[in-house]
Structure formats: structure tokens, C-alpha cells
Design a protein around this motif. Sequence first.
Motif, PDB file in Angstrom:
ATOM      1  N   LEU A  23       0.815  -1.295   0.028  1.00 36.43           N
ATOM      2  CA  LEU A  23      -0.051   0.028  -0.074  1.00 36.43           C
ATOM      3  C   LEU A  23       0.901   1.149   0.116  1.00 36.43           C
ATOM      4  CD1 LEU A  23      -2.995  -1.052   2.309  1.00 36.43           C
ATOM      5  CD2 LEU A  23      -2.990  -1.053   0.067  1.00 36.43           C
ATOM      6  N   ILE A  24       1.922   1.288   0.732  1.00 34.08           N
ATOM      7  CA  ILE A  24       2.722   2.255   0.732  1.00 34.08           C
ATOM      8  C   ILE A  24       3.287   2.658  -0.532  1.00 34.08           C
ATOM      9  CG2 ILE A  24       4.888   3.289   1.776  1.00 34.08           C
ATOM     10  CD1 ILE A  24       3.946   1.952   4.384  1.00 34.08           C
ATOM     11  N   ALA A  25       4.014   1.511  -1.168  1.00 30.46           N
ATOM     12  CA  ALA A  25       4.424   1.971  -2.607  1.00 30.46           C
ATOM     13  C   ALA A  25       3.468   2.511  -3.611  1.00 30.46           C
ATOM     14  CB  ALA A  25       5.081   0.664  -3.239  1.00 30.46           C
ATOM     15  N   LEU A  26       2.312   1.882  -3.516  1.00 27.33           N
ATOM     16  CA  LEU A  26       1.004   2.149  -4.156  1.00 27.33           C
ATOM     17  C   LEU A  26       0.717   3.909  -4.039  1.00 27.33           C
ATOM     18  CD1 LEU A  26      -1.167   1.639  -6.303  1.00 27.33           C
ATOM     19  CD2 LEU A  26      -2.691   0.885  -4.535  1.00 27.33           C
ATOM     20  N   ILE A  27       0.485   4.127  -2.943  1.00 27.01           N
ATOM     21  CA  ILE A  27       0.349   5.692  -2.240  1.00 27.01           C
ATOM     22  C   ILE A  27       1.448   6.468  -3.073  1.00 27.01           C
ATOM     23  CG2 ILE A  27       0.250   7.097  -0.389  1.00 27.01           C
ATOM     24  CD1 ILE A  27      -1.239   4.470   1.211  1.00 27.01           C
ATOM     25  N   VAL A  38      -3.159  -1.619   7.555  1.00 20.38           N
ATOM     26  CA  VAL A  38      -4.174  -0.394   7.283  1.00 20.38           C
ATOM     27  C   VAL A  38      -3.436   0.541   8.297  1.00 20.38           C
ATOM     28  CG1 VAL A  38      -6.126   0.699   7.533  1.00 20.38           C
ATOM     29  CG2 VAL A  38      -6.134  -1.729   6.482  1.00 20.38           C
ATOM     30  N   VAL A  39      -3.011   0.577   9.127  1.00 16.61           N
ATOM     31  CA  VAL A  39      -2.366   1.456  10.469  1.00 16.61           C
ATOM     32  C   VAL A  39      -1.208   1.946   9.776  1.00 16.61           C
ATOM     33  CG1 VAL A  39      -1.403   1.886  12.457  1.00 16.61           C
ATOM     34  CG2 VAL A  39      -3.431   0.628  12.296  1.00 16.61           C
ATOM     35  N   GLU A  40      -0.368   0.958   9.188  1.00 16.40           N
ATOM     36  CA  GLU A  40       1.014   1.492   8.357  1.00 16.40           C
ATOM     37  C   GLU A  40       0.541   2.535   7.303  1.00 16.40           C
ATOM     38  OE1 GLU A  40       2.707  -2.071   6.966  1.00 16.40           O
ATOM     39  OE2 GLU A  40       3.709  -2.616   8.868  1.00 16.40           O
ATOM     40  N   ALA A  41      -0.333   2.144   6.266  1.00 16.15           N
ATOM     41  CA  ALA A  41      -0.941   2.926   5.379  1.00 16.15           C
ATOM     42  C   ALA A  41      -1.520   4.375   5.851  1.00 16.15           C
ATOM     43  CB  ALA A  41      -1.948   2.364   4.504  1.00 16.15           C
ATOM     44  N   ALA A  42      -2.272   4.385   6.938  1.00 16.59           N
ATOM     45  CA  ALA A  42      -2.667   5.695   7.421  1.00 16.59           C
ATOM     46  C   ALA A  42      -1.482   6.458   8.051  1.00 16.59           C
ATOM     47  CB  ALA A  42      -3.558   5.311   8.651  1.00 16.59           C
ATOM     48  N   LYS A  43      -0.637   5.849   8.634  1.00 19.88           N
ATOM     49  CA  LYS A  43       0.412   6.694   9.074  1.00 19.88           C
ATOM     50  C   LYS A  43       1.189   7.354   8.234  1.00 19.88           C
ATOM     51  CE  LYS A  43       1.065   4.369  13.689  1.00 19.88           C
ATOM     52  NZ  LYS A  43       2.114   3.478  14.366  1.00 19.88           N
ATOM     53  N   HIS A  44       1.660   6.480   7.132  1.00 21.96           N
ATOM     54  CA  HIS A  44       2.086   7.030   5.783  1.00 21.96           C
ATOM     55  C   HIS A  44       1.394   8.028   5.115  1.00 21.96           C
ATOM     56  CE1 HIS A  44       5.058   6.818   2.538  1.00 21.96           C
ATOM     57  NE2 HIS A  44       4.078   6.880   1.657  1.00 21.96           N
ATOM     58  N   LEU A  75      -0.671   9.990   6.716  1.00 22.52           N
ATOM     59  CA  LEU A  75      -0.354  11.223   7.713  1.00 22.52           C
ATOM     60  C   LEU A  75       0.714  12.107   7.311  1.00 22.52           C
ATOM     61  CD1 LEU A  75      -1.806  12.982   9.986  1.00 22.52           C
ATOM     62  CD2 LEU A  75      -0.511  11.340  11.426  1.00 22.52           C
ATOM     63  N   ASP A  76       1.821  11.307   7.174  1.00 23.43           N
ATOM     64  CA  ASP A  76       3.085  11.890   6.868  1.00 23.43           C
ATOM     65  C   ASP A  76       3.220  12.643   5.607  1.00 23.43           C
ATOM     66  OD1 ASP A  76       4.035  10.783   9.250  1.00 23.43           O
ATOM     67  OD2 ASP A  76       5.307   9.172   8.458  1.00 23.43           O
ATOM     68  N   LYS A  77       2.433  12.189   4.625  1.00 22.26           N
ATOM     69  CA  LYS A  77       2.422  12.865   3.215  1.00 22.26           C
ATOM     70  C   LYS A  77       1.233  13.780   3.141  1.00 22.26           C
ATOM     71  CE  LYS A  77       3.633  10.917  -0.294  1.00 22.26           C
ATOM     72  NZ  LYS A  77       3.915  10.265  -1.507  1.00 22.26           N
ATOM     73  N   ASN A  78       0.563  14.142   4.422  1.00 26.40           N
ATOM     74  CA  ASN A  78      -0.465  15.054   4.311  1.00 26.40           C
ATOM     75  C   ASN A  78      -1.820  14.545   3.306  1.00 26.40           C
ATOM     76  OD1 ASN A  78      -1.982  17.359   5.280  1.00 26.40           O
ATOM     77  ND2 ASN A  78      -0.992  18.655   3.675  1.00 26.40           N
ATOM     78  N   ILE A  79      -1.923  13.445   3.445  1.00 29.20           N
ATOM     79  CA  ILE A  79      -3.131  12.698   2.379  1.00 29.20           C
ATOM     80  C   ILE A  79      -4.131  12.213   3.588  1.00 29.20           C
ATOM     81  CG2 ILE A  79      -3.646  10.983   1.275  1.00 29.20           C
ATOM     82  CD1 ILE A  79      -0.848  11.113   0.056  1.00 29.20           C
ATOM     83  N   ARG A  80      -5.259  12.586   3.388  1.00 28.72           N
ATOM     84  CA  ARG A  80      -6.445  12.490   4.227  1.00 28.72           C
ATOM     85  C   ARG A  80      -6.784  10.822   4.231  1.00 28.72           C
ATOM     86  NH1 ARG A  80     -11.377  14.699   6.067  1.00 28.72           N
ATOM     87  NH2 ARG A  80     -13.240  13.279   5.624  1.00 28.72           N
ATOM     88  N   PHE A  81      -6.851  10.143   5.522  1.00 25.84           N
ATOM     89  CA  PHE A  81      -7.150   8.668   5.397  1.00 25.84           C
ATOM     90  C   PHE A  81      -8.100   8.541   6.659  1.00 25.84           C
ATOM     91  CE2 PHE A  81      -6.711   4.292   6.343  1.00 25.84           C
ATOM     92  CZ  PHE A  81      -6.198   3.679   5.541  1.00 25.84           C
ATOM     93  N   GLY A 119     -16.291  16.277   3.518  1.00 26.12           N
ATOM     94  CA  GLY A 119     -15.011  16.323   4.391  1.00 26.12           C
ATOM     95  C   GLY A 119     -15.444  16.780   5.648  1.00 26.12           C
ATOM     96  N   LYS A 120     -16.927  16.473   6.235  1.00 28.10           N
ATOM     97  CA  LYS A 120     -17.402  16.839   7.498  1.00 28.10           C
ATOM     98  C   LYS A 120     -16.914  15.880   8.635  1.00 28.10           C
ATOM     99  CE  LYS A 120     -21.710  19.352   6.066  1.00 28.10           C
ATOM    100  NZ  LYS A 120     -23.049  19.196   6.067  1.00 28.10           N
ATOM    101  N   THR A 121     -16.642  14.657   7.960  1.00 24.51           N
ATOM    102  CA  THR A 121     -16.598  13.630   9.138  1.00 24.51           C
ATOM    103  C   THR A 121     -15.209  12.699   8.695  1.00 24.51           C
ATOM    104  OG1 THR A 121     -18.189  11.848   8.038  1.00 24.51           O
ATOM    105  CG2 THR A 121     -19.001  13.214   9.517  1.00 24.51           C
ATOM    106  N   CYS A 122     -14.675  12.032   9.657  1.00 22.65           N
ATOM    107  CA  CYS A 122     -13.371  11.151   9.131  1.00 22.65           C
ATOM    108  C   CYS A 122     -13.313  10.120  10.445  1.00 22.65           C
ATOM    109  CB  CYS A 122     -12.138  11.820   8.994  1.00 22.65           C
ATOM    110  SG  CYS A 122     -10.883  10.816   8.650  1.00 22.65           S
ATOM    111  N   LEU A 123     -13.660   8.948  10.414  1.00 25.74           N
ATOM    112  CA  LEU A 123     -13.399   7.691  11.392  1.00 25.74           C
ATOM    113  C   LEU A 123     -11.903   7.445  10.949  1.00 25.74           C
ATOM    114  CD1 LEU A 123     -16.233   5.535  10.663  1.00 25.74           C
ATOM    115  CD2 LEU A 123     -16.061   7.255  12.674  1.00 25.74           C
ATOM    116  N   ARG A 124     -11.036   7.784  12.264  1.00 28.61           N
ATOM    117  CA  ARG A 124      -9.639   7.499  12.112  1.00 28.61           C
ATOM    118  C   ARG A 124      -9.418   6.414  12.387  1.00 28.61           C
ATOM    119  NH1 ARG A 124      -7.734  11.879   9.370  1.00 28.61           N
ATOM    120  NH2 ARG A 124      -8.731  13.924  10.064  1.00 28.61           N
ATOM    121  N   VAL A 125      -8.126   5.878  12.071  1.00 23.44           N
ATOM    122  CA  VAL A 125      -7.839   4.385  12.318  1.00 23.44           C
ATOM    123  C   VAL A 125      -7.050   4.482  13.538  1.00 23.44           C
ATOM    124  CG1 VAL A 125      -6.005   2.797  11.433  1.00 23.44           C
ATOM    125  CG2 VAL A 125      -7.280   3.991   9.565  1.00 23.44           C
TER     126      VAL A 125
END
Length: 183
Positions: free
Chosen positions: A108-112, A138-144, A146-152, A177-183
Motif C-alpha cells: 500500500l505504501i508503494a502504491l500510495i 491499514v495502520v501502516e498505510a494511514a501513518k504513511h 498522515l506523513d504525506k498530508n493525505i487524508r485517511f 469532508g465533514k467527518t473522518c473515522l480515524r484508524v
Amino acid sequence: MIEIYHKLHSYQPDPETRILIIGTWLPDRTDSPDFFYGWNKSFLWHLLPISFGRESLKDATLLEKKDFMKEFKVDFTDVISSLSVEEKDQNVADDSFVDASVEKWTDLIALIDSLPKLEAVYFTRKTFNGLPNIRVKVVEAAKHCLDKNIRFCKLDTPSKYFDPGKQQQWRDTIVTGKTCLRV
């Protein structure tokens, strides 16, 4: 043991993708649908277009779905690339069994990183009950992201049923973009 591949194992999201939706698994079997979220019990092709003010594409052709994807710059992937299972278990679809049987994960990180215009990533599950391995990926992808300023965010699963509350959550998360369930 046999290895079962993802039905779309060679599929690559469009480089113009701005919204990436991540699911879990689509086995390469004759009874599997031809594209992501094509199972009869999935309502993604109802929820997603309606979120953007369009008609449902649940019964649409693949070409119509791909036209929608191109217009809204939405694409798909799954977290699992292949499973390793006993031959007798090749049709088992239980979530915890699938989670424990992963042979190869999608990178997922390479794909992102390969999607230069990516703005948001959505995972189509709210919980990780019985899915400890999927949760890690999924948590790894979400952290990645976040580091790249991409909404997850996580979304209510599109499976099993449709209701107005689920539709509102999808619209509020993806479109407004009103809601976002965080990982």
C-alpha cells in the motif's frame, strides 16, 4: 497448500487518482465479480455515485463504472494480494480465516507513493474485529498518509445493506469532508 491470487492482481490504479478506496479481498474464482465491489451484497456502486449526486451504478456495466471513476478520479485496491490455504479451504470467506491466511500483502505504501495526485484514502471497514494482520497493514498505510498530508479515513462497510445513515456517512466523509473515522 495452494496460493489463491486476488482476481485483479495485475490491476493498477490510474495515476490521475485523487481518491483511493481500499478493500480487503477479491479471490480469483469463477464466481467472483469482474471488478471491485461487484458482489451482489455490496452497495459501494450505489453509495459512491449517490454521494457525488449521481444515479446508482449498482447494476451498471463495468464501462459505466470506469467512466464514473475517471470523472471523479476515484480508484480501488485491496490490502491482500494472495492467500495460502489448504485446497479444501479455498472457498472459505470468513474474515478471520482470510486475515490469518495471507501469503502476500499489497504494498500500500508503494502504491500510495505511485499516485502523485492522491488526496484521500478510504478503507471500507469501521472495525478490525478478528483482523489483527489487516489492521497492522491499514495502520501502516494511514501513518504513511498522515506523513504525506493525505487524508485517511474509514468508511462504513458497503456490504450487506444500504440505509440513509450509511449514505450520509459516505457523503460526509468523501465529498464534504465533514467527518473522518480515524484508524
